[in-house]
Every structure is written in structure tokens, then in C-alpha cells.
Design a protein around this motif. Structure first.
Motif, PDB file in Angstrom:
ATOM      1  N   THR A  87      -3.080   4.245  -0.087  1.00 60.19           N
ATOM      2  CA  THR A  87      -3.536   3.921  -1.440  1.00 60.19           C
ATOM      3  C   THR A  87      -3.311   2.452  -1.722  1.00 60.19           C
ATOM      4  O   THR A  87      -2.178   1.962  -1.623  1.00 60.19           O
ATOM      5  CB  THR A  87      -2.770   4.766  -2.480  1.00 60.19           C
ATOM      6  OG1 THR A  87      -2.861   6.142  -2.125  1.00 60.19           O
ATOM      7  CG2 THR A  87      -3.360   4.579  -3.858  1.00 60.19           C
ATOM      8  N   ASN A 146      -3.821  -0.726  -4.459  1.00 66.80           N
ATOM      9  CA  ASN A 146      -4.055  -1.109  -5.847  1.00 66.80           C
ATOM     10  C   ASN A 146      -5.110  -2.211  -5.881  1.00 66.80           C
ATOM     11  O   ASN A 146      -4.837  -3.355  -5.505  1.00 66.80           O
ATOM     12  CB  ASN A 146      -2.741  -1.588  -6.478  1.00 66.80           C
ATOM     13  CG  ASN A 146      -2.889  -1.867  -7.965  1.00 66.80           C
ATOM     14  OD1 ASN A 146      -3.990  -2.027  -8.468  1.00 66.80           O
ATOM     15  ND2 ASN A 146      -1.759  -1.935  -8.665  1.00 66.80           N
ATOM     16  N   GLN A 177       3.681   4.199  -7.339  1.00 66.45           N
ATOM     17  CA  GLN A 177       2.346   4.478  -7.874  1.00 66.45           C
ATOM     18  C   GLN A 177       2.306   5.826  -8.586  1.00 66.45           C
ATOM     19  O   GLN A 177       1.679   5.976  -9.633  1.00 66.45           O
ATOM     20  CB  GLN A 177       1.314   4.446  -6.746  1.00 66.45           C
ATOM     21  CG  GLN A 177       1.079   3.057  -6.163  1.00 66.45           C
ATOM     22  CD  GLN A 177       0.325   3.101  -4.847  1.00 66.45           C
ATOM     23  OE1 GLN A 177      -0.032   4.173  -4.351  1.00 66.45           O
ATOM     24  NE2 GLN A 177       0.090   1.936  -4.257  1.00 66.45           N
ATOM     25  N   ASP A 179       0.846  -1.200   0.000  1.00 63.60           N
ATOM     26  CA  ASP A 179       0.000   0.000   0.000  1.00 63.60           C
ATOM     27  C   ASP A 179       0.876   1.241   0.000  1.00 63.60           C
ATOM     28  O   ASP A 179       1.899   1.296   0.697  1.00 63.60           O
ATOM     29  CB  ASP A 179      -0.899   0.036   1.237  1.00 63.60           C
ATOM     30  CG  ASP A 179      -2.001  -0.996   1.175  1.00 63.60           C
ATOM     31  OD1 ASP A 179      -2.058  -1.746   0.178  1.00 63.60           O
ATOM     32  OD2 ASP A 179      -2.806  -1.070   2.111  1.00 63.60           O
ATOM     33  N   SER A 202       4.247   4.269  -2.645  1.00 62.01           N
ATOM     34  CA  SER A 202       3.620   5.509  -3.099  1.00 62.01           C
ATOM     35  C   SER A 202       4.430   6.139  -4.229  1.00 62.01           C
ATOM     36  O   SER A 202       3.869   6.624  -5.219  1.00 62.01           O
ATOM     37  CB  SER A 202       3.484   6.484  -1.934  1.00 62.01           C
ATOM     38  OG  SER A 202       2.751   7.621  -2.311  1.00 62.01           O
ATOM     39  N   VAL A 215      -8.452   4.764  -2.210  1.00 58.67           N
ATOM     40  CA  VAL A 215      -7.663   5.802  -1.551  1.00 58.67           C
ATOM     41  C   VAL A 215      -8.404   6.260  -0.298  1.00 58.67           C
ATOM     42  O   VAL A 215      -9.549   6.719  -0.384  1.00 58.67           O
ATOM     43  CB  VAL A 215      -7.414   7.008  -2.493  1.00 58.67           C
ATOM     44  CG1 VAL A 215      -6.456   7.995  -1.843  1.00 58.67           C
ATOM     45  CG2 VAL A 215      -6.857   6.538  -3.828  1.00 58.67           C
ATOM     46  N   TYR A 217      -7.532   2.354  -7.781  1.00 55.13           N
ATOM     47  CA  TYR A 217      -6.974   2.404  -6.436  1.00 55.13           C
ATOM     48  C   TYR A 217      -8.080   2.756  -5.443  1.00 55.13           C
ATOM     49  O   TYR A 217      -8.949   3.598  -5.736  1.00 55.13           O
ATOM     50  CB  TYR A 217      -5.874   3.464  -6.334  1.00 55.13           C
ATOM     51  CG  TYR A 217      -4.617   3.147  -7.121  1.00 55.13           C
ATOM     52  CD1 TYR A 217      -3.590   2.410  -6.559  1.00 55.13           C
ATOM     53  CD2 TYR A 217      -4.470   3.605  -8.428  1.00 55.13           C
ATOM     54  CE1 TYR A 217      -2.431   2.125  -7.270  1.00 55.13           C
ATOM     55  CE2 TYR A 217      -3.324   3.320  -9.160  1.00 55.13           C
ATOM     56  CZ  TYR A 217      -2.307   2.578  -8.578  1.00 55.13           C
ATOM     57  OH  TYR A 217      -1.170   2.299  -9.287  1.00 55.13           O
TER      58      TYR A 217
END
Length: 473
Positions: free
Chosen positions: A113, A115, A41, A20, A38, A91, A89
Motif C-alpha cells: 500500500t 500513500n 495506515q 509503503d 501498514s 494498493v 492509496y
């Protein structure tokens, strides 16, 4: 190493090993820390993130819309499903206390976040994969609807027949896919109502993109709204920019302050409404699957007459008009609304605060030119400056002299105030006016006598009857 104890470097290693994304900022939007997931991403560098803030990064297209910005602006948790670079995603953003030295006040924003594609791709069956995705979307929709229903709002709950009618109209419109125009004075809660409409609509699992037409310079508004391709104009972003219409794909595009939309842009919005197409600067015509909801505090019919707003655009926007009444036209809602607002503010400031009954009556008498926003701001100031745990009329009057305690002369005119409830100019049906008159008489008796027993004696009713009326509200 002692059992149960981890060193800072070990904790960072664990956070960086998570799949995450973890994204932390202060309340100004300045980036404090991100983990490796992060960074992966967002497809950017630590140096770029740490040298900027979420507002700039959003403008540059690193992420858009910014969940962090929503949390900072609205001071509440936000959960969305967001499609970014071809992936879905989940979030979640929330406020939290980063510094242990100030536990009473949130001082940072944490965004996590996940996936969704990675989660569901672990399934072997395509049918199972789709079922898992549908389940996640359904759960998120339910959570968001429950959150909206429980949030402090100008509507929850409402005793005003006119405001309840407004809500019923809004909820019926939410089930359809038609264009909605929300009108009302500044501060009545138009944005909250649009949020409610989106969360109760079939598009609730897709983005709600809020665009303030008055806040973006006219020269940039077209590029911000429709996007632009690389080199479309001097100063254009090197890689182009995705516009708000594209970001709202499948969801709702909320055009706030639509009365301030420049005249040259109005035909392009009309094309979007009529043909579901738009033209990015320097690019080809694009299809759009978005629902348009607009809001304004301006009189668009007058704007049409003076030539500053196109009549054909007005008619396309005004398919389902929803007029939000000002707070002064629903004073019966003020005591409960003020109590709930103060409760939420007190929780945020870690205080125990309440409003005296006389203070609630004083708030109900005030005309509130700034509507719900003015009421909330007043209570916020009271939470800062009130020394005790109970807010009285005298406390309110320090900020608003109009709320000063009633004098004996005021009491002698109260009978005239009660009788005014029955004037012919009052548009409400007679039963509602009689109910309001009864409640005003009860409030007056309680203010004068200070107890339900003495008030009941003065009114010539039993104390149990009076208590039932008070519980009924």
C-alpha cells in the motif's frame, strides 16, 4: 557478516523502515505479518490484526473493501486506487510462495500500500501535483484495462455472434453512466462482465464494490448496504459502520443476485436510483455519486408478476438489459475457452497439460448446465487427477460419464447431427449455419481419419485448403 548476506532481524528492520505498507496473510485470510507503515495506515494494533482474519477485519471496518479478499477469492493480482481515511492509496495485491518447501503453489497473499498523497505532496507546484495524480490514475486505468482484456474469461475470444453482440452492447454501455442489468444462468460469467464494464467506464479509477444480496442475512443487509451510526440498533458497531454505498462513492456498486433483495429494502434502493440519496440507519440522508449495476439469474419479470419484486424498481434497473447466453448456446467457443482455461490452471499448478482434439470435441458436445464455472471446475479436477500431460476423452469420462468416448453407433448418427445444423428451428442466418456445418464435417473427418491428409482426401479437398480452414478457426 558475509558480503551480500542479511540476517532475518535486519531484513525485518528494513521492511519496517519502508514508507509503503506491507500486509501478508495466508490463503485463509489469517494475518501473518504487517510492517509499521501498514499499522500506521490502518490505525490499529498488531494484537487486533494477528488475532483475526481479513474477512472479520473487513466486517469490523478496519479496511473495506479488502484487496486481500479479492486476491484470495479470484486467485489473481489486484490493483486499485482506494481512498481510506481521507487519503488516496495505490494498493497492489498478489499471490506468492512464502514457504520455500512448497515452491510450486502460492500459499500467501502480499499487499503493498502506497500513500499517493505523500508522493505528490513532494511537488512544489499544485499544477504539478495534480498532473502527477492524473498520470497515476491514467496509468492504473490503462493497466487494469489491459489486465481485464487479457484475463481468461467467458468472452476472450468469442466466435459466437450472439456473445459478441452481448460484449458489444456491454462495451457501449460502459461508456455511459446509466444503470445496467446483467441477466443469465448461474456460472455464465456475469461478474466478469461487470468487472469489464467498470474497468472500461469513466469510473474505472474509483472502487468497484461487489455486494451479493443473497449472501448477507436479511436482518443485516440494510446496515451493510447503507451503513449505520453508533447505537442505531442493538448489536450495532460501537463506532458505526460505513456502508457499501459509501464505499463505492465515485465508482460502481455491483448488486449481485438482485432478485434476492428483500421486499422491504426495495423502496430504499429505488430512492438511491431515482434521487441519488440514501439513509444510513440512525443517520441523516446522504448524497451518493455511484453507478448501479445489477445482476441476476432469476426472471425478474416473473417476480414482478408474483409480487416479490417491485415493478417500479424493475423498470429502473432494466434501463440497459444485457442477457448473457449460456455456454451450451455457443459451443463454437468451448474449444478455445477450454484450452485457455486449462493453460491458466496448468500454470497455477506448475504442470504442462493439454487437451486432445477428441477431448475438445467431447467438451463441445456436452450441454454444460453449470456453464463456464462447471467447465473450469472440471478442468481444475483434471489438473489434479490426470496422471499424464494430455487429457483425453477417457479422462474426462471418469468425472463426467456423458463425455465417454464415441462408439461406432455414435458415428453412424453423426450425419444426422450434421444435418440438424440446417434445421428450420436453427435461428442463425444461413451463412453462419453453413459455416458451422462445414466445421462439423471437418471435425468429423479428422476424428475418423486422424490426420489432415487423410481427412482432406475423404472430404475431397486439398490438404492446404483444410489447413487454412483450421487456422481460420
Amino acid at each position: 557478516m558475509n558480503h551480500g548476506t542479511l540476517m532475518p532481524d535486519q531484513l525485518l528492520a528494513i521492511l519496517n523502515a519502508l514508507e509503503d505498507g506491507i500486509f501478508i496473510t495466508d490463503l485463509e485470510g489469517r494475518v501473518l505479518w504487517v510492517n509499521q507503515a501498514s499499522l500506521s495506515q490502518l490505525e490499529t494494533t498488531e494484537a487486533r490484526l494477528y488475532a483475526s482474519d481479513v474477512y472479520t477485519l473487513e466486517q469490523e471496518g478496519v479496511f473495506s473493501p479488502s484487496v486481500t479478499r479479492f486476491v484470495i477469492d479470484e486467485r489473481r493480482p489486484v490493483s486499485v486506487v482506494h481512498r481510506y481515511r481521507g487519503k488516496d492509496y495505490l494498493v497492489n495485491g498478489s499471490l506468492f510462495c512464502l514457504n520455500s518447501g512448497s515452491p510450486a503453489e502460492p500459499d500467501a497473499v502480499l499487499v503493498q500500500t502506497r500513500n499517493l498523497d505523500r508522493d505528490v505532496l513532494a511537488s512544489r507546484s499544485p499544477d504539478t501535483t495534480q498532473a502527477l495524480l492524473d498520470h497515476v490514475m491514467h496509468q492504473l486505468k490503462r493497466i487494469r484495462q489491459e489486465q481485464v482484456a487479457s484475463e481468461t474469461s467467458p468472452a476472450s475470444p468469442s466466435r459466437s455472434p450472439r456473445y459478441r453482440q452481448c460484449l458489444e452492447r456491454l462495451d457501449r454501455a460502459a461508456a455511459s453512466d446509466t444503470t445496467v442489468l446483467v441477466t443469465g444462468e448461474t456460472g455464465v460469467g456475469k461478474s466478469w462482465l461487470v468487472n469489464r464494464l467498470h474497468q472500461y467506464s469513466p469510473r474505472s479509477d474509483k472502487p468497484l464494490i461487489h455486494v451479493n444480496c443473497a449472501a448477507i442475512p436479511e436482518a443485516l443487509l440494510e446496515a451493510e448496504l447503507f451503513g449505520h451510526r453508533s447505537g442505531a440498533f442493538t448489536g450495532a458497531h460501537r463506532d458505526g459502520r460505513v456502508g457499501y454505498v459509501a464505499l463505492a462513492e465515485g465508482g460502481t456498486l455491483f448488486l449481485d443476485e438482485i432478485g434476492e433483495l428483500p421486499l422491504p429494502l426495495q423502496p430504499k434502493l429505488l430512492q438511491l436510483l431515482q434521487e441519488r440519496q440514501y439513509h444510513p440507519l440512525g443517520g441523516k440522508v446522504q448524497k451518493a455519486n455511484v453507478r448501479i449495476v445489477a445482476a441476476t439469474n432469476a426472471d425478474l419479470a416473473t417476480r414482478v408478476q408474483d409480487g416479490s419484486f417491485r415493478p417500479d424498481l424493475f423498470y429502473r434497473l432494466n434501463i440497459v438489459p444485457i442477457e448473457v447466453p449460456p455456454l451450451r448456446e455457443r459451443p463454437e467457443d468451448i474449444p478455445r475457452l477450454a484450452t485457455q482455461l486449462l493453460k491458466d490452471i496448468a500454470q497455477r499448478h506448475k504442470r504442462h497439460l493439454s487437451l486432445e482434439r477428441a477431448a475438445l470435441r467431447a467438451l463441445s458436445r456436452y450441454h454444460w448446465p453449470g456453464n463456464v464455472r462447471e467447465l473450469e471446475n472440471l478442468l481444475e479436477r483434471m489438473s489434479v487427477f490426470c496422471e499424464g500431460s494430455t487429457i483425453g476423452v477417457a479422462d474426462l469420462a471418469l468425472d463426467l460419464p456423458e463425455l465417454k468416448p464415441s462408439t461406432a453407433a455414435d458415428a453412424t448418427t453423426s450425419h444426422g447431427t450434421l444435418l440438424a445444423t440446417l434445421e428450420d428451428s436453427d435461428p442463425r442466418p444461413l451463412p453462419e449455419r453453413l459455416t458451422a456445418l462445414e466445421r462439423a464435417a471437418i471435425d468429423q473427418a479428422l476424428e475418423q481419419h486422424g490426420s489432415t491428409r487423410k481427412a482432406a482426401e475423404a472430404l475431397g479437398v486439398s490438404q492446404s485448403w483444410l489447413m487454412r480452414r483450421l487456422r481460420k478457426g
